[in-house]
Motif scaffolding. Structure first.
Motif, mmCIF file in Angstrom:
data_model
loop_
_atom_site.group_PDB
_atom_site.id
_atom_site.type_symbol
_atom_site.label_atom_id
_atom_site.label_comp_id
_atom_site.label_asym_id
_atom_site.label_seq_id
_atom_site.Cartn_x
_atom_site.Cartn_y
_atom_site.Cartn_z
ATOM 1 N N PHE A 27 0.801 -1.218 0.000
ATOM 2 C CA PHE A 27 0.000 0.000 0.000
ATOM 3 C C PHE A 27 0.840 1.278 0.000
ATOM 4 C CE2 PHE A 27 -2.423 -3.207 2.529
ATOM 5 C CZ PHE A 27 -3.227 -3.586 1.484
ATOM 6 N N THR A 32 -5.569 1.819 -0.666
ATOM 7 C CA THR A 32 -6.803 1.323 -1.272
ATOM 8 C C THR A 32 -7.701 0.638 -0.259
ATOM 9 O OG1 THR A 32 -5.680 -0.717 -1.847
ATOM 10 C CG2 THR A 32 -5.785 0.969 -3.565
ATOM 11 N N LYS A 33 -7.202 0.517 0.963
ATOM 12 C CA LYS A 33 -8.001 -0.153 1.990
ATOM 13 C C LYS A 33 -8.277 0.812 3.147
ATOM 14 C CE LYS A 33 -7.078 -5.032 1.314
ATOM 15 N NZ LYS A 33 -6.985 -4.937 -0.127
ATOM 16 N N GLU A 372 -9.761 5.227 -10.542
ATOM 17 C CA GLU A 372 -9.247 4.044 -11.233
ATOM 18 C C GLU A 372 -7.742 4.019 -11.007
ATOM 19 O OE1 GLU A 372 -10.748 2.276 -15.122
ATOM 20 O OE2 GLU A 372 -9.246 3.749 -15.712
ATOM 21 N N MET A 373 -7.216 2.853 -10.698
ATOM 22 C CA MET A 373 -5.770 2.729 -10.505
ATOM 23 C C MET A 373 -5.115 2.643 -11.884
ATOM 24 S SD MET A 373 -5.368 2.676 -7.316
ATOM 25 C CE MET A 373 -6.856 3.303 -6.648
ATOM 26 N N GLU A 374 -4.094 3.430 -12.062
ATOM 27 C CA GLU A 374 -3.435 3.424 -13.359
ATOM 28 C C GLU A 374 -1.933 3.313 -13.150
ATOM 29 O OE1 GLU A 374 -5.511 6.232 -15.942
ATOM 30 O OE2 GLU A 374 -3.675 6.320 -17.124
ATOM 31 N N GLN A 375 -1.293 2.511 -14.008
ATOM 32 C CA GLN A 375 0.158 2.402 -13.905
ATOM 33 C C GLN A 375 0.755 3.432 -14.859
ATOM 34 O OE1 GLN A 375 2.223 -1.383 -14.933
ATOM 35 N NE2 GLN A 375 2.085 -1.698 -12.742
ATOM 36 N N THR A 381 1.911 3.242 -9.434
ATOM 37 C CA THR A 381 0.451 3.230 -9.477
ATOM 38 C C THR A 381 -0.071 4.588 -9.017
ATOM 39 O OG1 THR A 381 0.458 0.886 -8.967
ATOM 40 C CG2 THR A 381 -1.614 2.040 -8.627
ATOM 41 N N GLY A 421 -14.806 -2.957 -8.790
ATOM 42 C CA GLY A 421 -13.395 -2.898 -8.398
ATOM 43 C C GLY A 421 -12.800 -1.503 -8.401
ATOM 44 N N THR A 422 -13.481 -0.525 -9.031
ATOM 45 C CA THR A 422 -12.919 0.831 -8.975
ATOM 46 C C THR A 422 -13.077 1.364 -7.537
ATOM 47 O OG1 THR A 422 -14.946 1.442 -10.136
ATOM 48 C CG2 THR A 422 -12.919 1.769 -11.327
ATOM 49 N N LEU A 423 -12.088 2.137 -7.143
ATOM 50 C CA LEU A 423 -11.993 2.556 -5.741
ATOM 51 C C LEU A 423 -12.940 3.708 -5.413
ATOM 52 C CD1 LEU A 423 -10.374 2.309 -3.029
ATOM 53 C CD2 LEU A 423 -8.884 4.083 -3.930
ATOM 54 N N VAL B 127 -13.667 -7.405 -6.712
ATOM 55 C CA VAL B 127 -12.260 -7.198 -7.070
ATOM 56 C C VAL B 127 -11.736 -6.071 -6.193
ATOM 57 C CG1 VAL B 127 -10.700 -6.529 -8.940
ATOM 58 C CG2 VAL B 127 -12.719 -7.902 -9.435
ATOM 59 N N ALA B 128 -10.583 -6.313 -5.574
ATOM 60 C CA ALA B 128 -10.017 -5.258 -4.713
ATOM 61 C C ALA B 128 -9.558 -4.104 -5.582
ATOM 62 C CB ALA B 128 -8.853 -5.819 -3.915
ATOM 63 N N ALA B 129 -9.628 -2.899 -5.021
ATOM 64 C CA ALA B 129 -9.308 -1.706 -5.807
ATOM 65 C C ALA B 129 -7.885 -1.748 -6.351
ATOM 66 C CB ALA B 129 -9.514 -0.464 -4.949
ATOM 67 N N GLU B 130 -6.946 -2.281 -5.548
ATOM 68 C CA GLU B 130 -5.550 -2.301 -6.001
ATOM 69 C C GLU B 130 -5.318 -3.394 -7.044
ATOM 70 O OE1 GLU B 130 -6.570 -2.989 -2.992
ATOM 71 O OE2 GLU B 130 -5.597 -4.764 -2.153
ATOM 72 N N ARG B 132 -7.213 -3.789 -9.710
ATOM 73 C CA ARG B 132 -7.834 -3.386 -10.974
ATOM 74 C C ARG B 132 -7.022 -2.218 -11.502
ATOM 75 N NH1 ARG B 132 -11.191 -0.316 -13.570
ATOM 76 N NH2 ARG B 132 -12.893 -1.238 -14.763
ATOM 77 N N LEU B 133 -6.113 -2.554 -12.397
ATOM 78 C CA LEU B 133 -5.089 -1.598 -12.803
ATOM 79 C C LEU B 133 -5.164 -1.331 -14.290
ATOM 80 C CD1 LEU B 133 -2.854 -0.418 -11.013
ATOM 81 C CD2 LEU B 133 -1.344 -2.211 -11.827
ATOM 82 N N LYS B 134 -5.145 -0.073 -14.648
ATOM 83 C CA LYS B 134 -5.110 0.256 -16.072
ATOM 84 C C LYS B 134 -3.649 0.427 -16.477
ATOM 85 C CE LYS B 134 -7.530 2.948 -19.470
ATOM 86 N NZ LYS B 134 -8.085 4.232 -19.809
#
Lengths: 628, 169
Positions: A27, A32-33, A372-375, A381, A421-423, B127-130, B132-134
């Motif tokens: 984390f 995210t938690k 949305e998590m993006e790399q 992230t 799944g989106t935060l 699905v956990a937020a971490e 799900r990654l774009k």
């Protein structure tokens, strides 16, 4: 194989270090938690009886649902806080930049000085909290039992099920318990000043008097309509330092449980605990004012029995201040401190549900951002905002999660399509806003318009059934200004012709002010568009300074004013550009009633004029709406 | 009436072709077996909790394909150890098994195929937020699954796809 007590301690604390490492890797980039933070409320020793009374009020004040309240007996810090630096007055604009830099520097120095002072005296309180957290008994033994209970309560469905499916379910819960320790927060309040409203009015009048001397304008005292209290306070939010080094150090030196039987070793550990210096880091500090006031007009209470409005005593008003102080601290902390933001992934897409509920203290219409998590290109992230949600149905999940906890429903209010799944993360709004626009087809309430709004559910922060029906409801204060050069279309052409005046000679200005109730209603999945029915009313005036009365035969300009009340209703359509800004158009009706001329005009001759003002018009408005 | 029927049939056709397009996409992604597998925990009685990271341009497709990917990984690739959780070697050490028994594995991994018997979503299915990654233009979705490794091994042994431990090497 039998382990010695030292070995057992080593195992426990080494595993905590491993868990710490795992969680910090997982984390480190984006949280995210959500793990329930705990809050211990403390105070700087009060300087007056009134301040002491305010502090006493905290004892019975419930903490917001998403926090665990850890109260302590010794909650007074015997220190003196130096006055917070004030923003310097900018008399010379050229020196403003330097003055701001100096101010920032002095604020930082002040923060450091206060932080050092509080950190030094908060350690004994930390010890008491730590002792409570680990159920420390009179013989010095500690255990994880109480904390494991808290971990069980804090665990989400996924965590509970994962622990159930795991061969080492205890590890899962230990990890959560450890996260809870890491989220131990200590709030220190310091009331700088407390004033009655009489003192507040005196101060305002003194400033106004000084201003009137400076501007050479007559001094007009402030109407004294309220009674009650106003306080000026600071809050400091500290976080317990519970990193790998501390876990190891505490485990080695001060942790004691029943497995340690050697009296000398026990005595050593007890002494170590008593002298242990818990470390804290300042997470946030700020200042604000809080008020508790009511009308001082006895007449108000005579007629207010139906609404159960009772005049409170000054002591009762004093007792309302702790709640306002806590609200400020929780709101500001919720915006700035990551641990304070409740979050969970979207559980279902249609309708959008999230496994948050009464346990986390949700209230109707509470605002959340969806990320949305993006790399990114560097492999880091990052979170990108995808939409806005508000609570629409709150599930009662105040129980230990077993895997079947109910989920609350949310309504999307702008953004892109959201997926499972989106935060979803709390980003509470102030609940205030304003709009600016222009109105056509009714000159009395049209022209340049401005409205201020307050979101009603935000005032109550309720999760009860009544609050459900208040969702999306706004109270608005509206005003308009319409400077109509050459008097066009103020009155019907016909009227002016009948009155024998040429309409284009007069410069009228119309002003209206009123209130309304409106409700946001969403009808598309993404919620970028919304409907907003509104109903309200108010007063309007139309006046000209250069009216030439045709009946008196003199070529003399006079003031002519028409006044009346209006009732209006409209249906608006809005589009969210961002969570803060939206564009709207609205159209409806406006009924103007009982208009009257001012007294210095012989209204008898102009009775026909009123007919042109009275009646229904169909105005339209367009503008921008800003919400905070 | 005829006009209404025509519209209805056209709508049905559009819906069907959209769904089959999505299915085709999912199958294409699966055929490429683009996924990463990591062990989460050792479960009870021969089960393993694994997280499978699947890739797809559509997030929902990646979630759908996760189960197939996880079983594929357990059979052909194995899972390496993580921290204190031991790894799980591949159930077969024959790198050509998938090609040699293509017909069997095509059926096995067909939609609703036998693979479904040995896998289930862990937790509450979210699905956990971490996870799900774009990444660029596609999604990398991590789904935690519980794999009945013992059951899978026994089944593959019974059908002769892999040798039993007792049969020697």
């Amino acid at each position: 194989m039998k382990h010695s007590s030292k070995q057992i301690n080593k195992i426990i604390f080494t595993s905590l270090v491993i868990i710490n490492l795992f969680y910090s890797v997982t984390f480190a980039q984006v949280q995210t938690k959500f793990f329930r933070p705990s809050i211990t409320t403390t105070f700087i020793k009060p300087a007056s009886n009134e301040i002491a009374k305010v502090y006493e009020g905290f004892a019975t004040l419930p903490m917001e649902g998403r926090f665990d309240n850890r109260s302590v007996n010794s909650n007074m810090l015997n220190i003196t806080i130096p006055p917070r630096p004030e923003m310097p007055k900018m008399e010379n604009p050229l020196g403003a930049k330097r003055a701001i830099e100096d101010y920032k520097r002095s604020l930082k120095d002040w923060d450091n000085a206060v932080s050092k002072s509080i950190s030094g005296s908060i350690s004994p309180i930390g010890k008491e909290v730590f002792g409570n957290m680990f159920s420390r008994t009179s013989d010095g033994n500690m255990s994880w039992d109480k904390l494991m209970e808290a971990a069980n309560y804090s665990a989400t469905d996924n965590q509970a099920l994962s622990a159930k499916e795991s061969k080492n379910s205890a590890n899962e819960m230990e990890a959560i318990a450890n996260e809870l320790v890491k989220r131990s927060y200590y709030v220190v309040y310091n009331i700088k000043s407390i004033k009655t409203y009489e003192q507040v009015y005196n101060d305002i009048d003194a400033s106004l008097k000084a201003l009137s001397i400076k501007t050479k304008k007559p001094f007009k005292p402030t109407p004294r309509t309220q009674e009650g209290w106003q306080i000026d306070f600071n809050y400091f939010i500290y976080k317990l330092v519970w990193d790998d080094a501390t876990v190891n150090d505490f485990g080695d030196k001060a942790w004691l449980d029943a497995s340690t039987t050697d009296p000398a070793e026990r005595a050593k550990k007890i002494t170590a605990f008593e002298n242990y210096e818990f470390k804290f880091e300042l997470a946030l500090s700020g200042g604000s004012t809080a008020n508790a006031s009511q009308s001082n007009n006895p007449e108000v209470y005579k007629n207010a029995k139906f609404f159960k409005i009772v005049r409170k005593s000054m002591d009762q008003l004093l007792a309302e201040l702790p709640s306002s102080m806590q609200d400020v601290m929780v709101f500001k902390g919720g915006r700035e401190i990551e641990d304070f933001k409740m979050r969970a992934p979207i559980f279902q897409e249609k309708p959008i549900t999230v496994k948050l509920g009464t346990k986390e203290g949700l209230y109707y219409d509470e605002r959340f951002f969806v990320y949305e998590m993006e790399q990114d290109k560097e492999g880091k992230t990052v979170k990108k905002r995808r939409g806005v949600l508000r609570t629409s149905n709150i599930a009662d999940n105040s129980m230990i999660a077993t895997g079947t906890s109910p989920a609350s429903k949310f309504r999307q209010q702008g953004g892109k399509k959201l997926y499972q799944g989106t935060l979803v993360e709390l980003y509470e709004d102030y609940g205030y806003g304003f709009s600016i626009g222009y109105g056509l087809l009714d000159n009395f309430i049209g022209g340049a318009t401005v409205s201020a709004e307050v979101r009603i559910p935000r005032l109550f922060k309720g999760s009860g059934k009544i609050n459900k029906y208040l969702r999306g409801l706004y109270l608005n204060v509206n005003a308009s200004y319409n400077p109509l050069m050459m008097g066009k279309k103020i009155f019907d052409d016909k009227v002016f012709i009948e009155a024998g005046v040429e309409q284009d000679k007069y410069d009228f200005q119309c002003i209206s002010y009123g209130g309304s109730l409106s409700r946001e209603t969403y009808f598309t999945r993404k919620g970028n568009l919304y409907l907003m029915p509104e109903i309200g009313g108010g007063l309007f005036t139309a006046s000209t300074e250069d009216y030439n009365d045709p009946t008196d035969g003199e070529d003399k300009k006079e003031k002519l004013t028409a006044e009346g009340i209006y009732v209006n209703g409209s249906l608006g359509l809005g589009y969210h550009f961002t969570p803060m800004i939206s564009f709207f158009v609205k159209g409806g009706f406006c009924m103007k009633l009982a208009p009257s001329w001012d007294a210095d005009i012989d209204t008898k001759n102009y009775s026909k004029d009123f007919k042109t003002i009275e009646g229904i018009s169909i105005p339209v408005f367009a503008g921008l709406r800003f919400r905070f | 009436m005829k006009k209404l029927n025509f519209i209805f049939i056209t709508l049905l056709f559009v819906a069907f072709s959209a769904s089959s397009q999505s299915r085709k996409k999912a199958d294409k992604d699966t055929e490429e077996w683009r996924y990463e597998l990591e062990v989460v925990q050792q479960g009870h009685e021969g089960s393993y909790l694994v997280k499978v990271w699947s890739y797809s341009k559509k997030a929902n497709v990646a979630i759908e394909q996760a189960k197939k990917n996880a079983i594929h990984g357990i059979i052909f690739r194995g899972v390496s150890a993580s921290g204190r959780v031991p790894g799980q070697p591949a159930l077969t050490n024959n790198p050509n098994l998938e090609m040699e028994k293509q017909e069997f594995f095509d059926d096995f991994f067909a939609d609703g195929g036998k693979y479904m018997k040995f896998v289930q979503v862990s937790g509450d299915g979210s699905v956990a937020a971490e996870d799900r990654l774009k990444v660029g233009k596609e999604y990398k979705i991590g789904v935690v699954l519980s794999i009945n490794v013992e059951g899978l091994r026994n089944d593959l042994q019974a059908t002769g796809m892999i040798k039993s431990l007792s049969s020697g090497f």
